[in-house]
Design a protein around this motif. Structure first.
Motif: not given
Ligand code: GDP
Length: 297
Positions: A70-80
């Motif tokens: 889930p942490g990586q998922q949020v990082v991806k959303i933030v990155h995009d």
């Protein structure tokens, strides 16, 4: 120095129960960490707030892919989302310089790196696009600044307008325009005078020059390490002069690039180039990916 945001978020999510989708609580917890990371990267508070809100809407209820935490998922959303905000319209690194001779007005505070950037950009246009470039310093207050541009011109093999004592900025601009037309130049770059702070005399002078040459590009040079101040300077120049793009200097320093995000969010103007050092080839096309990576840590 800074704790990596990805590691930080993984830590947060390790303590949460694993689910198939991000719950509102998960997202809130994660976004607290994202907010700290943004503020540490010198993103201004209002910009950080609205950014977090946009991410919150996208992240809540988003499915967590099996291969990521889930942490990586949020990082991806933030990155995009960072990329979305950072990229402006148009191709980065390109300038509107079709109708020769095209005037480029360089504006900004003293010490921002304006003269250095003028030299770097002239070199780039000459080397990469084969343009014939003329540079002129309009800094009638600091003879040293005029000499500095002449030295840079010699260094990079770009012509500078001969210095004539006693002229005002508008007279120099007119002479540069004429010289550019007569000499068959593709581009003429006007390095305007900077001040330590914005003042009315400076703005009026730049306005007058703008009205005389009708620049194809008005590039604001700002020190990327000055964070919130850089954004205020940009708003001020854009409101009074109207800028077409921004060059962020000193991006080789320790700053985390937050000024870039605030700049884009507040002014909406494209960041065209970044300065990465004092040398004449230390100018690069602005790349949202690189800055996003830097902000995330
Ligand atoms: P101006 O007063 O705005 O014309 O500023 P200058 O062009 O004279 O630059 C001020 C100082 O900043 C000089 O020592 C430059 O070499 C330095 N400088 C300019 N751009 C950069 C950059 O991108 N990175 C670094 N590290 N130094 C820069």
């Amino acid at each position: 120095m800074f704790e990596n945001l990805s590691d930080r978020l993984s830590g947060v999510f390790d303590r949460l129960t694993k689910q198939g989708a991000l719950s509102a609580d998960d997202v809130k917890t994660a976004l607290r960490e994202v907010r700290v990371a943004l503020l540490e990267a010198d993103v201004s508070l209002p910009v950080a707030r609205s950014f977090i809100k946009a991410v919150e809407e996208k992240a809540t209820g988003a499915a967590v892919t099996k291969s990521v935490t889930p942490g990586q998922q949020v990082v991806k959303i933030v990155h995009d989302e960072l990329i979305e905000v950072l990229k402006g319209e148009g191709e980065p690194g390109t300038l509107k310089i079709d109708n020769a001779p095209a005037p480029i007005l360089m504006v900004g505070l003293q010490g921002s790196g304006k003269t250095t950037t003028t030299g770097k950009l002239a070199k780039r246009l000459k080397d990469r696009e084969g343009k014939k470039v003329l540079m002129a310093s309009l800094d009638i207050y600091r003879p040293a600044a005029m000499d500095q541009l002449a030295v840079l011109g010699q260094q990079v093999g770009v012509d500078t307008l001969p210095i004539v004592k006693g002229e005002n900025a508008v007279q120099i601009a007119k002479r540069a325009k004429q010289q550019a037309m007569l000499g068959g130049y593709d581009v003429y770059m006007l390095d305007t005078a900077g001040r330590l702070q914005i003042d009315d005399v400076l703005m009026k002078e730049v306005e007058d020059v703008r009205d005389v040459v009708s620049p194809r590009e008005t590039l604001l040079v700002v020190d990327g390490l000055t964070g919130q101040v850089a954004v205020e300077v940009a708003e001020e120049f854009d409101g009074k002069i109207g800028i077409s793009g921004v060059v962020l200097t000193r991006m080789d320093g320790d700053g985390r690039g937050g000024a870039a995000l605030s700049m884009r969010a507040v002014t909406g103007k494209p960041i065209k180039f970044v300065g990465l050092g004092e040398k004449m080839d230390a100018l690069e096309t602005f790349e949202p990916e690189r800055i996003a990576g830097r902000i995330l840590g």
